[in-house]
Design a protein around this motif. Sequence first.
Motif, short mmCIF file in Angstrom:
data_model
loop_
_atom_site.label_atom_id
_atom_site.label_comp_id
_atom_site.label_asym_id
_atom_site.label_seq_id
_atom_site.Cartn_x
_atom_site.Cartn_y
_atom_site.Cartn_z
N PRO A 223 0.82 -1.22 0.00
CA PRO A 223 0.00 0.00 0.00
C PRO A 223 0.85 1.27 0.00
CG PRO A 223 -0.63 -1.50 1.79
CD PRO A 223 0.66 -2.00 1.22
N ASP A 224 0.21 2.42 -0.21
CA ASP A 224 0.90 3.71 -0.25
C ASP A 224 1.23 4.19 1.17
OD1 ASP A 224 0.87 4.10 -3.03
OD2 ASP A 224 -1.18 4.84 -2.97
N ASP A 225 2.14 3.50 1.84
CA ASP A 225 2.52 3.90 3.18
C ASP A 225 4.06 3.87 3.19
OD1 ASP A 225 2.87 3.95 6.07
OD2 ASP A 225 3.15 1.77 5.91
N ARG A 227 6.57 4.12 5.36
CA ARG A 227 7.32 3.25 6.26
C ARG A 227 7.18 1.77 5.83
NH1 ARG A 227 10.53 5.72 7.71
NH2 ARG A 227 10.38 7.68 8.78
N GLY A 228 5.90 1.42 5.56
CA GLY A 228 5.62 0.04 5.14
C GLY A 228 6.37 -0.31 3.85
N LEU A 229 6.37 0.64 2.94
CA LEU A 229 7.05 0.43 1.65
C LEU A 229 8.54 0.19 1.89
CD1 LEU A 229 6.37 0.50 -1.42
CD2 LEU A 229 7.08 2.88 -1.43
N GLU A 230 9.11 0.99 2.78
CA GLU A 230 10.55 0.87 3.04
C GLU A 230 10.89 -0.50 3.63
OE1 GLU A 230 12.30 4.24 5.00
OE2 GLU A 230 14.14 3.14 5.45
N SER A 231 10.09 -0.92 4.61
CA SER A 231 10.48 -2.20 5.24
C SER A 231 10.20 -3.37 4.29
CB SER A 231 9.80 -2.35 6.61
OG SER A 231 8.52 -2.88 6.46
N ARG A 232 9.09 -3.33 3.55
CA ARG A 232 8.81 -4.46 2.63
C ARG A 232 9.83 -4.51 1.49
NH1 ARG A 232 3.38 -5.94 2.07
NH2 ARG A 232 4.17 -7.54 0.67
N LEU A 233 10.16 -3.35 0.92
CA LEU A 233 11.13 -3.36 -0.19
C LEU A 233 12.52 -3.77 0.33
CD1 LEU A 233 10.26 -0.25 -2.40
CD2 LEU A 233 9.63 -2.64 -2.75
N GLY A 234 12.84 -3.34 1.55
CA GLY A 234 14.12 -3.74 2.16
C GLY A 234 14.20 -5.26 2.26
N ASP A 235 13.13 -5.89 2.73
CA ASP A 235 13.11 -7.36 2.82
C ASP A 235 13.25 -8.01 1.44
OD1 ASP A 235 12.74 -7.15 5.50
OD2 ASP A 235 10.58 -7.59 5.47
N LEU A 245 9.07 -2.57 -9.99
CA LEU A 245 7.95 -1.90 -9.33
C LEU A 245 7.06 -1.28 -10.37
CD1 LEU A 245 10.52 -0.41 -7.03
CD2 LEU A 245 8.52 -1.47 -6.04
N THR A 246 5.78 -1.22 -10.08
CA THR A 246 4.88 -0.52 -10.98
C THR A 246 4.06 0.47 -10.16
OG1 THR A 246 3.02 -0.72 -12.51
CG2 THR A 246 3.32 -2.55 -10.98
N GLY A 247 4.10 1.75 -10.58
CA GLY A 247 3.38 2.83 -9.89
C GLY A 247 4.26 3.52 -8.87
N GLY A 248 3.79 4.70 -8.46
CA GLY A 248 4.44 5.42 -7.39
C GLY A 248 5.73 6.11 -7.74
N VAL A 249 6.01 6.36 -9.04
CA VAL A 249 7.29 7.01 -9.39
C VAL A 249 7.13 8.42 -9.95
CG1 VAL A 249 8.63 4.90 -9.78
CG2 VAL A 249 7.35 5.90 -11.68
N LYS A 253 1.70 13.06 -4.23
CA LYS A 253 2.06 13.13 -2.80
C LYS A 253 2.31 11.74 -2.22
CE LYS A 253 0.40 17.27 -0.78
NZ LYS A 253 -0.55 17.91 0.13
N PHE A 254 1.79 10.71 -2.89
CA PHE A 254 1.95 9.36 -2.35
C PHE A 254 2.86 8.51 -3.26
CE2 PHE A 254 -1.97 11.33 -1.14
CZ PHE A 254 -1.87 11.31 0.24
N ASP A 255 3.57 9.19 -4.15
CA ASP A 255 4.54 8.49 -5.00
C ASP A 255 5.87 8.42 -4.26
OD1 ASP A 255 2.67 8.13 -7.01
OD2 ASP A 255 3.23 9.96 -8.08
N PHE A 256 5.97 7.42 -3.35
CA PHE A 256 7.11 7.35 -2.43
C PHE A 256 8.28 6.54 -2.99
CE2 PHE A 256 3.42 7.38 0.67
CZ PHE A 256 3.55 8.72 1.00
N VAL A 257 8.07 5.88 -4.11
CA VAL A 257 9.07 4.90 -4.56
C VAL A 257 10.49 5.48 -4.67
CG1 VAL A 257 9.72 3.43 -6.52
CG2 VAL A 257 7.43 3.27 -5.54
#
Length: 405
Positions: A223-225, A227-235, A245-249, A253-257
């Motif tokens: 999801p567009d969160d 912190r969550g994105l950072e920990s999941r992508l880190g794993d 990745l697709t989306g979020g680039v 405001k929620f394009d965190f990638v």
Amino acid sequence: MISTYEAEKAIASALYTFKSQLTQIEEMGSHVLREDIFADRSYPPFNRVAMDGIAIAFDQFRAGRRSFIVEGCQKAGSPQLKLQNQANCLEAMTGASLPESCDTVIPYEQIEIRQGVAYLGAAINVVQGQNIHGKGSDYSTGDRLLSKGRWLRSPEWSILASVGKASVKTSSSPRIAVVSTGDELVPVDQVPEAHQIRMSNSWAIKAALNIHDFDRVEIYHIPDDERGLESRLGDLLLKVDCLILTGGVSRGKFDFVPQVLERLQVDKIFHRIKQKPGKPMWFGTNPEGKLVFGLPGNPVSTLVCLHRYVIPALQEGLGLDSSGKQAFAILAEDVVFKKDLTYFLPVRLRWSRDGIIVAHPIQNNGSGDFAALSASDGFLELPQENEYHKKGEVFPLYLWQGGLA
Ligand SMILES: Nc1nc2c(c(=O)[nH]1)N[C@H]1C(S)=C(S)[C@@H](COP(=O)(O)OP(=O)(O)OC[C@H]3O[C@@H](n4cnc5c(N)ncnc54)[C@H](O)[C@@H]3O)O[C@H]1N2
Ligand code: MOO
Ligand SMILES: [Mg+2]
């Protein structure tokens, strides 16, 4: 912003060749060969009888002989026999070793055997050496039969089997995670609320990767969160060789990638390409050389960027020799594109009667109109330098379904 050409070069210089592995012939699939293959003996390894019939000494025919006593039969798989009397013949089967003292094979259709004697038809023409596949006439011991960098298809597996390669060095398919992002996305088996849509990009990416023989692909959704994105992508970066990745680039405001990837030590190599669709594409690598592609979320943009950059890069990583493999097609009608960007035009292909591939533009409603793509076979790359692209001009072609091996 960089050009499509610069983007391609930047990816190529960040790329490393994936590991190789030994593949057993029983586990064959579509693999890229990573070693050269040489002839272990002459091919054919003996003078191979190429038609079922009789083997004779041609001198006898030249001297006028038209009937031959049959001494015996040379089977395929039996050691080579010797013709005892030059005036006689041996029956000889396709695949057998040509009997010693024989140099010519006459097929059964041109003879008649009665009471152990073969009679030649009166009018038949016999040429010395006919119907024999001569020892070493194809290849000699040590000749290179295959070069590394080839896809292994049926002709290649046939060569590997013939030279006794029960296991062969091939590229390992990289482990790939396909990650979609976005709170508006729901799984395929759910009924979306009014403000939601089903996630389709990750399935489209997986399908394309599978078609191109990348089979170690897992799908994830985040999801567009931030912190969550950072920990999941880190794993995920610990587990895979390549993240798509697709989306979020883009600039939302929620394009965190992009920012999350940089915090995860994935170095940005580029962000944004002078192209439409797919302008916001992002690419980087981490210190271990893992590849991270951030594809723009609009479905057409995702697929165009995947086929233009990601799949060719992954194929290069497999060690595939792609020289001379770029496809081209002729544009079927004039196309005007006035932005200062390279334009990827979806096209349907037809073959003209003179053997030319003609690309017909497919109308679509912009890069969100994914359904229009199913009428296309791929897309042309119309260069940024020109606004007017003329009917009859030739452009690089990218296919959904891959090209020549
Ligand atoms: N102010 C600007 N806005 C946008 C720009 C820009 O330059 N400035 N670029 C536009 C372009 S071009 C594109 S392409 C998109 C790229 O957007 P993102 O990569 O940030 O993707 P999202 O915002 O997450 O989503 C865009 C669009 O795609 C749909 N989507 C996303 N993922 C999926 C999926 N897995 N399956 C199906 N559909 C998906 C999403 O719902 C959005 O509709 O940005 C423009 N904006
Ligand atoms: O280029 Mo976006 O990729 O126009 O939709
Ligand atoms: Mg966005």
